[in-house]
Enzyme design. Sequence first.
Site, PDB file in Angstrom:
ATOM      1  N   ASP A  12     -14.039   1.494 -15.430  1.00 57.71           N
ATOM      2  CA  ASP A  12     -12.864   2.209 -14.916  1.00 57.71           C
ATOM      3  C   ASP A  12     -13.200   3.667 -14.583  1.00 57.71           C
ATOM      4  O   ASP A  12     -14.001   4.302 -15.282  1.00 57.71           O
ATOM      5  CB  ASP A  12     -11.751   2.165 -15.968  1.00 57.71           C
ATOM      6  N   HIS A  29     -16.776   4.724  -5.847  1.00 57.07           N
ATOM      7  CA  HIS A  29     -17.249   3.340  -5.977  1.00 57.07           C
ATOM      8  C   HIS A  29     -18.748   3.253  -5.700  1.00 57.07           C
ATOM      9  O   HIS A  29     -19.472   2.515  -6.381  1.00 57.07           O
ATOM     10  CB  HIS A  29     -16.483   2.434  -5.011  1.00 57.07           C
ATOM     11  N   LEU A 122     -31.155 -12.940 -19.209  1.00 53.52           N
ATOM     12  CA  LEU A 122     -29.866 -12.253 -19.299  1.00 53.52           C
ATOM     13  C   LEU A 122     -28.917 -12.905 -18.312  1.00 53.52           C
ATOM     14  O   LEU A 122     -29.292 -13.154 -17.170  1.00 53.52           O
ATOM     15  CB  LEU A 122     -30.013 -10.767 -18.969  1.00 53.52           C
TER      16      LEU A 122
END
Length: 224
Positions: A12, A29, A122
């Site tokens: 966020d 962004h 992963l």
Amino acid sequence: MNPLNHVAIIMDGNGRWGLNNKNSRIAGHKAGLYVVEDIINQTLNLKIKYLTLFAFSTENWRRPKKEINYLFSLLEKFLNKNLVKFHKKNIKLKILGRKNFSKKLNNLLLKAEKTTFKNDELQVNLALNYGSKYEIINAIKKIKNSNKKITIENFSQNLLTKNIPDPDLLIRTGNTKRLSNFLLWQLAYAEIFFEKKLWPDFNEKDYLKILNKFRKIKRNFGNI
């Protein structure tokens, strides 16, 4: 020390960072994407098996179309840039959410999942067009249609996170203290850390600091 198998992150603050630093939400962004790469690499180095990133919620469709289109173009560039590298590093990519994007992006997401399907160092779960309430309702419908009993195990196996262990830890940046319709069922026993920094300012030292704090927490799970 607490074992750490799965970290979930609500990334966020990109838009606010962009407005504060570049007078543009879009710039935030773009800056946040560099942090994504750093955190994925750090998680891989720490041998944590699962990392779930909340990238785009079902509610994010309410944002301006220009911003949404830019987000998806960034995602395309991110995957095109990193897919080969992730595959070489034995990283598996999985999309959590409904793939109802452009044909080009849908095909790219499917390619990323197919290319990395057998990787096991992963697993990075990208929550895209994801909403936990929809996921829960959909799981109930699937169990009902199968005529099976509703149990905790059956319910979990009908979620988008089927066969993925629940997160041990949730990190939310941006100085906002809520879950925002993210993994509501799966986070039932997660330790939650709310970080004041906006996502583009979050770094590897911040990440390690939180992980170290997590490992020292006494986790009872209902016991004394």
